[in-house]
Every structure is written in structure tokens, then in C-alpha cells.
Design a protein around this motif. Structure first.
Motif, PDB file in Angstrom:
ATOM      1  N   ASP A 224       0.830  -1.207   0.000  1.00 20.64           N
ATOM      2  CA  ASP A 224       0.000   0.000   0.000  1.00 20.64           C
ATOM      3  C   ASP A 224       0.865   1.258   0.000  1.00 20.64           C
ATOM      4  O   ASP A 224       0.566   2.234  -0.693  1.00 20.64           O
ATOM      5  CB  ASP A 224      -0.999   0.004   1.152  1.00 20.64           C
ATOM      6  CG  ASP A 224      -0.373  -0.137   2.533  1.00 20.64           C
ATOM      7  OD1 ASP A 224       0.686  -0.804   2.677  1.00 20.64           O
ATOM      8  OD2 ASP A 224      -0.943   0.411   3.500  1.00 20.64           O
TER       9      ASP A 224
ATOM     10  N   ARG B 204       2.354   1.526  -3.530  1.00 22.32           N
ATOM     11  CA  ARG B 204       1.353   2.013  -4.493  1.00 22.32           C
ATOM     12  C   ARG B 204       1.126   3.514  -4.357  1.00 22.32           C
ATOM     13  O   ARG B 204       0.995   4.228  -5.358  1.00 22.32           O
ATOM     14  CB  ARG B 204       0.035   1.257  -4.318  1.00 22.32           C
ATOM     15  CG  ARG B 204       0.024  -0.105  -5.001  1.00 22.32           C
ATOM     16  CD  ARG B 204      -1.364  -0.712  -5.044  1.00 22.32           C
ATOM     17  NE  ARG B 204      -1.850  -1.100  -3.740  1.00 22.32           N
ATOM     18  CZ  ARG B 204      -1.543  -2.243  -3.123  1.00 22.32           C
ATOM     19  NH1 ARG B 204      -0.744  -3.115  -3.696  1.00 22.32           N
ATOM     20  NH2 ARG B 204      -2.038  -2.514  -1.937  1.00 22.32           N
TER      21      ARG B 204
ATOM     22  N   ARG C 282       1.685   6.059  -7.339  1.00 18.82           N
ATOM     23  CA  ARG C 282       0.614   6.959  -7.803  1.00 18.82           C
ATOM     24  C   ARG C 282       1.081   8.416  -7.828  1.00 18.82           C
ATOM     25  O   ARG C 282       0.599   9.212  -8.624  1.00 18.82           O
ATOM     26  CB  ARG C 282      -0.624   6.824  -6.926  1.00 18.82           C
ATOM     27  CG  ARG C 282      -1.485   5.625  -7.277  1.00 18.82           C
ATOM     28  CD  ARG C 282      -2.873   5.711  -6.649  1.00 18.82           C
ATOM     29  NE  ARG C 282      -2.835   5.851  -5.201  1.00 18.82           N
ATOM     30  CZ  ARG C 282      -2.836   4.833  -4.332  1.00 18.82           C
ATOM     31  NH1 ARG C 282      -2.875   3.591  -4.755  1.00 18.82           N
ATOM     32  NH2 ARG C 282      -2.817   5.066  -3.040  1.00 18.82           N
TER      33      ARG C 282
ATOM     34  N   TYR D 218       3.483  -7.472  -5.744  1.00 21.80           N
ATOM     35  CA  TYR D 218       3.246  -6.040  -5.971  1.00 21.80           C
ATOM     36  C   TYR D 218       3.453  -5.695  -7.444  1.00 21.80           C
ATOM     37  O   TYR D 218       2.704  -4.908  -8.017  1.00 21.80           O
ATOM     38  CB  TYR D 218       4.166  -5.213  -5.067  1.00 21.80           C
ATOM     39  CG  TYR D 218       4.241  -3.764  -5.441  1.00 21.80           C
ATOM     40  CD1 TYR D 218       3.123  -2.940  -5.311  1.00 21.80           C
ATOM     41  CD2 TYR D 218       5.411  -3.210  -5.938  1.00 21.80           C
ATOM     42  CE1 TYR D 218       3.180  -1.609  -5.674  1.00 21.80           C
ATOM     43  CE2 TYR D 218       5.473  -1.881  -6.296  1.00 21.80           C
ATOM     44  CZ  TYR D 218       4.365  -1.084  -6.168  1.00 21.80           C
ATOM     45  OH  TYR D 218       4.423   0.231  -6.525  1.00 21.80           O
TER      46      TYR D 218
END
Length: 179
Positions: free
Chosen positions: A36, A39, A43, A94
Motif C-alpha cells: 500500500d 502504491r 501513484r 506487488y
């Protein structure tokens, strides 16, 4: 790695980071691979770089380098394979790019994997690094770029080997980074 941290930094400093680094220890704090977090960094347009440290980090600023449970010979001998395998599987799952800065500043004596600490030798360092790398290879974690990061080009007191003695080899290292 909190939501918006990269955007806040970009706004405050006028440049967007391309790499975002954080430290994770094997024996303390957040020990899991945090997809998480990775990511969130991705992003924001950056690549996550994790300084991955085989030790229990100190409370405050006092380093406790003497930690025999994570001596390089123990890592090279497989004592931590289960933990490493779990990470390798999670990183492979991932799938995004991850830079792994493993056992940095080994040519210092302030970490358990360092020169002249816990009975470590350059050969132990190379064997430990290669073992970790092989476990990631076996897990299919080909999304990892391996960063070999030394403290500096000088020897610490009592060390008679050049930093080259700690180099795992081109097959095992994607990036070299003096601190």
C-alpha cells in the motif's frame, strides 16, 4: 508514506521526487512489505526505495550494533530465510518497480551487518547479500533493483580491506551508491 506526503513535499519544494525512500527493519517496527505504501508512492509518480535493514532499530539515536541474531553468517546460513521469502513473495506480487537498498553502509561499524561487528567478514557480507538476492529471484521478484550503498570510500579504524571486498558482483547489483 502517508497519503499526500509526496504531493505536500512537491508543493513545498517545487520539485517532484522521482524516488521516495523509507527504512524498514527486519526485527522491529513495521516488518511487512507494505504494498500500500509502494502504491501510494507510485501513484505520486515516484519509485519506492526501501532501505532494508537486518536488525532491531534502536530507540532514540543510540545504535546497538551488537545483535548476534542478525550477524551476516546467520543470514548467509539461512536463519532468516522464512522472513526473506515472505518479503520476496510480497514484493513479487506487488509487481511495480521497487528499489531495495539492502544492508547499506556495511563499511562502517554502527550496524549489525557492518565491518568488524558481530564477527562479520567481507565474505559473510557477500554470501548474505547473494542469498537474499537468490531468494528474491526464486520468488520471481524481478521488479527489484538492488542498490549497494557504501558509507564512504575510506576504511574504518582496524579494517584492512578495501570496500571492493564487500561488493556482491555485477549480477547482484543494479546501482552503486556512495553515501
Amino acid at each position: 508514506t502517508r497519503n499526500g506526503a509526496v504531493a505536500d513535499w512537491t508543493r513545498d519544494n517545487g520539485a517532484r521526487p522521482r524516488i521516495v525512500n523509507w527504512f524498514q527493519q527486519w526485527l522491529s517496527g513495521e516488518r511487512r512489505f507494505r504494498a500500500d505504501w509502494a502504491r501510494r508512492v507510485a501513484r505520486a509518480g515516484a519509485i519506492p526505495m526501501i532501505t532494508w535493514e537486518p536488525w532491531s532499530a534502536p530507540a532514540g539515536e543510540k545504535h546497538q550494533a551488537i545483535q548476534p541474531d542478525v550477524a551476516l553468517a546467520r543470514i548467509a546460513g539461512g536463519d532468516h530465510d522464512r522472513f526473506i521469502r515472505a518479503w520476496a513473495r510480497d514484493v513479487a506480487s506487488y509487481r511495480g518497480p521497487v528499489m531495495l537498498r539492502l544492508m547499506h553502509e556495511m563499511n562502517g561499524n554502527w550496524y549489525p551487518w557492518g565491518v568488524l561487528t558481530n564477527g562479520n567478514t567481507p565474505a559473510d557480507y557477500v554470501r548474505a547479500w547473494r542469498r537474499v538476492h537468490r531468494i528474491f529471484d526464486q520468488a520471481g521478484a524481478d521488479n527489484v533493483s538492488w542498490i549497494w550503498s557504501i558509507n564512504n570510500l575510506e576504511r574504518i579504524e582496524g579494517e584492512d580491506r578495501s570496500v571492493d571486498a564487500y561488493y556482491p558482483g555485477d549480477r547482484y547489483v543494479a546501482w552503486v551508491s556512495p553515501y
